[in-house]
Design a protein around this motif. Structure first.
Motif, PDB file in Angstrom:
ATOM      1  N   TRP A 127       0.870  -1.183   0.000  1.00  0.00           N
ATOM      2  CA  TRP A 127       0.000   0.000   0.000  1.00  0.00           C
ATOM      3  C   TRP A 127       0.903   1.227   0.000  1.00  0.00           C
ATOM      4  CZ3 TRP A 127      -4.411   0.559   4.157  1.00  0.00           C
ATOM      5  CH2 TRP A 127      -5.257   1.611   3.805  1.00  0.00           C
ATOM      6  N   LYS A 128       1.129   1.747  -1.182  1.00  0.00           N
ATOM      7  CA  LYS A 128       2.102   2.829  -1.351  1.00  0.00           C
ATOM      8  C   LYS A 128       1.748   4.066  -0.520  1.00  0.00           C
ATOM      9  CE  LYS A 128       5.298   4.506  -4.665  1.00  0.00           C
ATOM     10  NZ  LYS A 128       5.890   4.270  -5.953  1.00  0.00           N
ATOM     11  N   ALA A 129       0.473   4.342  -0.352  1.00  0.00           N
ATOM     12  CA  ALA A 129       0.049   5.541   0.378  1.00  0.00           C
ATOM     13  C   ALA A 129       0.498   5.544   1.834  1.00  0.00           C
ATOM     14  CB  ALA A 129      -1.475   5.693   0.303  1.00  0.00           C
ATOM     15  N   ILE A 130       0.712   4.356   2.429  1.00  0.00           N
ATOM     16  CA  ILE A 130       1.125   4.306   3.838  1.00  0.00           C
ATOM     17  C   ILE A 130       2.549   3.798   4.010  1.00  0.00           C
ATOM     18  CG2 ILE A 130      -1.266   4.010   4.634  1.00  0.00           C
ATOM     19  CD1 ILE A 130      -0.536   1.043   5.243  1.00  0.00           C
ATOM     20  N   TYR A 131       3.220   3.458   2.921  1.00  0.00           N
ATOM     21  CA  TYR A 131       4.552   2.863   2.999  1.00  0.00           C
ATOM     22  C   TYR A 131       5.596   3.879   3.476  1.00  0.00           C
ATOM     23  CZ  TYR A 131       8.821   0.455   1.927  1.00  0.00           C
ATOM     24  OH  TYR A 131      10.038  -0.137   2.047  1.00  0.00           O
ATOM     25  N   THR A 132       6.372   3.469   4.479  1.00  0.00           N
ATOM     26  CA  THR A 132       7.501   4.283   4.956  1.00  0.00           C
ATOM     27  C   THR A 132       8.643   3.350   5.331  1.00  0.00           C
ATOM     28  OG1 THR A 132       6.761   4.248   7.259  1.00  0.00           O
ATOM     29  CG2 THR A 132       6.025   6.119   5.921  1.00  0.00           C
ATOM     30  N   THR A 133       9.826   3.895   5.450  1.00  0.00           N
ATOM     31  CA  THR A 133      10.970   3.141   5.946  1.00  0.00           C
ATOM     32  C   THR A 133      11.324   3.689   7.325  1.00  0.00           C
ATOM     33  OG1 THR A 133      12.504   4.650   4.856  1.00  0.00           O
ATOM     34  CG2 THR A 133      11.886   2.671   3.637  1.00  0.00           C
ATOM     35  N   ASP A 134      12.122   2.932   8.073  1.00  0.00           N
ATOM     36  CA  ASP A 134      12.589   3.395   9.377  1.00  0.00           C
ATOM     37  C   ASP A 134      13.910   2.698   9.692  1.00  0.00           C
ATOM     38  OD1 ASP A 134      11.946   0.811  10.406  1.00  0.00           O
ATOM     39  OD2 ASP A 134       9.956   1.461  10.988  1.00  0.00           O
ATOM     40  N   SER A 135      14.360   2.791  10.935  1.00  0.00           N
ATOM     41  CA  SER A 135      15.674   2.237  11.282  1.00  0.00           C
ATOM     42  C   SER A 135      15.730   0.713  11.164  1.00  0.00           C
ATOM     43  CB  SER A 135      16.084   2.671  12.696  1.00  0.00           C
ATOM     44  OG  SER A 135      15.169   2.166  13.639  1.00  0.00           O
ATOM     45  N   GLU A 136      14.589   0.033  11.267  1.00  0.00           N
ATOM     46  CA  GLU A 136      14.577  -1.417  11.122  1.00  0.00           C
ATOM     47  C   GLU A 136      14.067  -1.863   9.755  1.00  0.00           C
ATOM     48  OE1 GLU A 136      12.276  -0.985  14.344  1.00  0.00           O
ATOM     49  OE2 GLU A 136      14.120  -0.370  15.304  1.00  0.00           O
ATOM     50  N   ARG A 137      13.347  -0.987   9.052  1.00  0.00           N
ATOM     51  CA  ARG A 137      12.786  -1.325   7.746  1.00  0.00           C
ATOM     52  C   ARG A 137      13.501  -0.487   6.698  1.00  0.00           C
ATOM     53  NH1 ARG A 137       7.527   0.676   7.747  1.00  0.00           N
ATOM     54  NH2 ARG A 137       6.864  -1.111   8.955  1.00  0.00           N
ATOM     55  N   LYS A 138      14.378  -1.126   5.953  1.00  0.00           N
ATOM     56  CA  LYS A 138      15.185  -0.407   4.977  1.00  0.00           C
ATOM     57  C   LYS A 138      14.826  -0.756   3.527  1.00  0.00           C
ATOM     58  CE  LYS A 138      19.009  -0.151   8.238  1.00  0.00           C
ATOM     59  NZ  LYS A 138      19.183   1.264   8.465  1.00  0.00           N
ATOM     60  N   GLN A 139      13.855  -1.658   3.333  1.00  0.00           N
ATOM     61  CA  GLN A 139      13.488  -2.087   1.991  1.00  0.00           C
ATOM     62  C   GLN A 139      12.830  -0.960   1.210  1.00  0.00           C
ATOM     63  OE1 GLN A 139      12.381  -3.505   4.846  1.00  0.00           O
ATOM     64  NE2 GLN A 139      12.575  -5.711   4.782  1.00  0.00           N
ATOM     65  N   ASP A 140      13.125  -0.915  -0.107  1.00  0.00           N
ATOM     66  CA  ASP A 140      12.457   0.075  -0.939  1.00  0.00           C
ATOM     67  C   ASP A 140      11.102  -0.488  -1.394  1.00  0.00           C
ATOM     68  OD1 ASP A 140      12.918  -1.680  -3.094  1.00  0.00           O
ATOM     69  OD2 ASP A 140      14.610  -0.511  -3.864  1.00  0.00           O
ATOM     70  N   TRP A 141      10.338   0.339  -2.112  1.00  0.00           N
ATOM     71  CA  TRP A 141       8.985  -0.030  -2.517  1.00  0.00           C
ATOM     72  C   TRP A 141       8.980  -1.293  -3.385  1.00  0.00           C
ATOM     73  CZ3 TRP A 141       4.177  -0.034  -1.370  1.00  0.00           C
ATOM     74  CH2 TRP A 141       3.206  -0.297  -2.328  1.00  0.00           C
ATOM     75  N   ALA A 142       9.906  -1.385  -4.330  1.00  0.00           N
ATOM     76  CA  ALA A 142       9.956  -2.554  -5.214  1.00  0.00           C
ATOM     77  C   ALA A 142      10.173  -3.834  -4.415  1.00  0.00           C
ATOM     78  CB  ALA A 142      11.056  -2.378  -6.265  1.00  0.00           C
ATOM     79  N   GLU A 143      11.020  -3.762  -3.404  1.00  0.00           N
ATOM     80  CA  GLU A 143      11.267  -4.935  -2.570  1.00  0.00           C
ATOM     81  C   GLU A 143      10.030  -5.275  -1.726  1.00  0.00           C
ATOM     82  OE1 GLU A 143      14.581  -6.809   0.480  1.00  0.00           O
ATOM     83  OE2 GLU A 143      14.917  -4.816  -0.352  1.00  0.00           O
ATOM     84  N   ALA A 144       9.295  -4.260  -1.311  1.00  0.00           N
ATOM     85  CA  ALA A 144       8.060  -4.503  -0.557  1.00  0.00           C
ATOM     86  C   ALA A 144       7.049  -5.259  -1.420  1.00  0.00           C
ATOM     87  CB  ALA A 144       7.471  -3.181  -0.071  1.00  0.00           C
TER      88      ALA A 144
END
Length: 183
Positions: A127-144
């Motif tokens: 869900w691109k509208a809510i997708y964010t990264t943080d210190s533990e989540r480093k994956q980009d959108w394509a990887e998601a």
């Protein structure tokens, strides 16, 4: 409504940034029994202690810790046979191994068949509208997006049926889950 004769352990899974943890936290606040994700705890612990069992350092050790902790989490939850929502299930470890090209060991394979959840698994879509990264989540959108696809394949390969959770508000998602599992 889902059959009640199956394990009362419901997995909520999906790629990074799909709203899964927010949904689990809301379920917990609403009084449902929830089992937290082990992967984030491992990352936090490894970062705090200077360990290398991290997805961006020692992926094999990280995968092994995910497997071990997922088994412990399942065993602890099984001491109380009441319904529970798991923030990811043990097959997520196998999904991760597939994503990074790690061979699925006999131990991982056996664990996936030994520690079973309800046959229906709730998969939250990217869900691109809510997708964010943080210190533990480093994956980009394509990887998601790729993770979502491999997650569905992995769970299906281990005999689970996928139920996609609609992209709606948290409360609407909770109502969707309640209607399906009849809790």
């Amino acid at each position: 409504m889902l059959p009640t004769e199956q394990h009362p352990y419901f997995v909520l899974t999906g790629g990074p940034g799909c709203g899964k943890t927010t949904l689990i936290e809301a379920l917990h606040t609403s009084g449902f029994r929830t089992i937290p994700e082990v992967a984030r705890d491992i990352i936090k612990e490894q970062m705090e202690t200077g360990g290398d069992a991290l997805p961006w350092k020692n992926r094999e050790r990280y995968t092994q810790l995910m497997l071990e902790r997922s088994i412990v989490s399942y065993q602890e939850a099984a001491q109380n046979n009441s319904p529970a929502f798991f923030d990811r299930g043990l097959p997520d470890t196998l999904c991760y191994a597939r994503l990074i090209g790690l061979e699925i060991s006999t131990e991982m394979e056996q664990a996936a068949w030994d520690y079973r959840y309800h046959k229906s698994v709730f998969l939250l879509p990217p869900w691109k509208a809510i997708y964010t990264t943080d210190s533990e989540r480093k994956q980009d959108w394509a990887e998601a997006v790729r993770t979502h696809t491999v997650m569905a394949e992995t769970y299906q390969d281990y005999g689970y049926t996928i139920i996609e959770v609609p992209k709606k508000t948290v409360q609407e998602r909770i109502a969707f889950l309640q209607e399906i599992v009849n809790l």
